[in-house]
Design an enzyme around this catalytic site. Structure first.
Site, mmCIF file in Angstrom:
data_model
loop_
_atom_site.group_PDB
_atom_site.id
_atom_site.type_symbol
_atom_site.label_atom_id
_atom_site.label_comp_id
_atom_site.label_asym_id
_atom_site.label_seq_id
_atom_site.Cartn_x
_atom_site.Cartn_y
_atom_site.Cartn_z
ATOM 1 N N SER A 38 42.525 46.735 24.388
ATOM 2 C CA SER A 38 41.614 46.539 25.514
ATOM 3 C C SER A 38 40.481 47.574 25.488
ATOM 4 C CB SER A 38 42.407 46.585 26.828
ATOM 5 O OG SER A 38 41.698 46.008 27.891
ATOM 6 N N ASP A 150 44.594 39.884 26.818
ATOM 7 C CA ASP A 150 44.688 41.343 26.711
ATOM 8 C C ASP A 150 45.970 41.818 26.028
ATOM 9 O OD1 ASP A 150 45.031 44.174 27.479
ATOM 10 O OD2 ASP A 150 43.370 43.805 28.846
#
Length: 266
Positions: A38, A150
């Site tokens: 991320s 993610d």
């Protein structure tokens, strides 16, 4: 000495990774490989592309959320990731993984198989956007047979990605470890982000098995979405790296003292 660097997710708090990189450079330490999740994949990709720490700081000071996000019709996500992709392509010059100056590993999660997907081939920007696609917030990224979100959903501190990279040290930087759930969320986005934060906090423990040195900046007073405190975030990252590493000689392989010191800090 071969040092691997794992950079966690943490939204705007990921800016603190820049401070860690600055301290490492002052110590004369250049990672042999970076693994990022991320926000950590954003900082990692830019650094691996050849951007200096000063350039990273300038980019962090220049960009705001309006430059990175675009509100979309909420079918698969509230935010379209096209603006983030455009910004990353600009700064990465459309590089592929094999064109980077330093090896980079980026993770994401496939919603269709519920498995972690490790990316180290193809366009870097697309991989980073997938790693940043917080479920419910950003639209998932379709890549080949995968539908990616993610990486922090399964592995927010990706030290394990470097287990086969023949490193002498693996340094893990967790920018969310000391950030409490500060207040009752006011908006849908805050509810989703905070819910995701609860999930990924449970995923940090396995990474410690592969970590020689753990760096955890205290960012508890900085909200996940606050991009206005760039200087403070970088300062906190620098100070945390200094505290964790000042007693360790990174020119030597980790011995019992380094292992003990790391365990003590956990």
């Amino acid at each position: 000495m071969r040092v691997g660097l794992a950079l966690s997710g943490g939204a705007a708090r990921g800016i603190a990774h820049i401070g860690v990189l600055r301290y490492l450079e002052e110590r004369g330490v250049k990672p042999c490989c970076i693994a990022g999740t991320s926000a950590g994949s954003i900082v990692g990709s830019l650094y691996c592309s050849g951007k200096s720490v000063d350039e990273l700081e300038e980019i962090a000071c220049t960009l705001s959320w309006k430059d990175l996000v675009k509100i979309s019709w909420p079918r698969r996500g509230l935010i379209d990731s096209s603006r983030l992709l455009k910004v990353l392509r600009k700064y990465l010059n459309d590089q592929t993984f094999d064109q980077l100056e330093l090896p980079l590993l980026v993770n994401a999660v496939d919603l269709l198989s519920a498995k972690e997907i490790i990316m180290d081939e193809g366009p870097v920007a697309e991989a980073v956007v997938a790693s940043c696609a917080i479920p419910g917030i950003f639209t998932p990224v379709k890549k080949e047979k995968y539908l990616l979100v993610d990486g922090g959903l399964l592995d927010n501190l990706p030290a394990v990605l470097m287990k086969d990279r023949k490193t002498d040290y693996i340094i893990s930087v967790n920018v969310g470890a000391q950030s409490p759930l500060q207040k009752e969320p006011d908006t849908l986005v805050e509810v989703l982000i905070q819910s995701f934060d609860v999930i990924r906090r449970q995923r940090d423990e396995p990474a410690l098995e592969y970590t020689d040195i753990l760096i955890e900046p205290d960012l508890s007073d900085i909200a996940f979405h606050d991009t206005s405190k760039v200087d403070l975030l970088i300062e906190r990252g620098y100070e945390a790296a200094q505290e964790a590493l000042q007693e360790i000689d990174l020119s030597k392989k980790p011995g019992r003292f380094a292992k003990w010191l790391n365990k003590r800090r956990k």
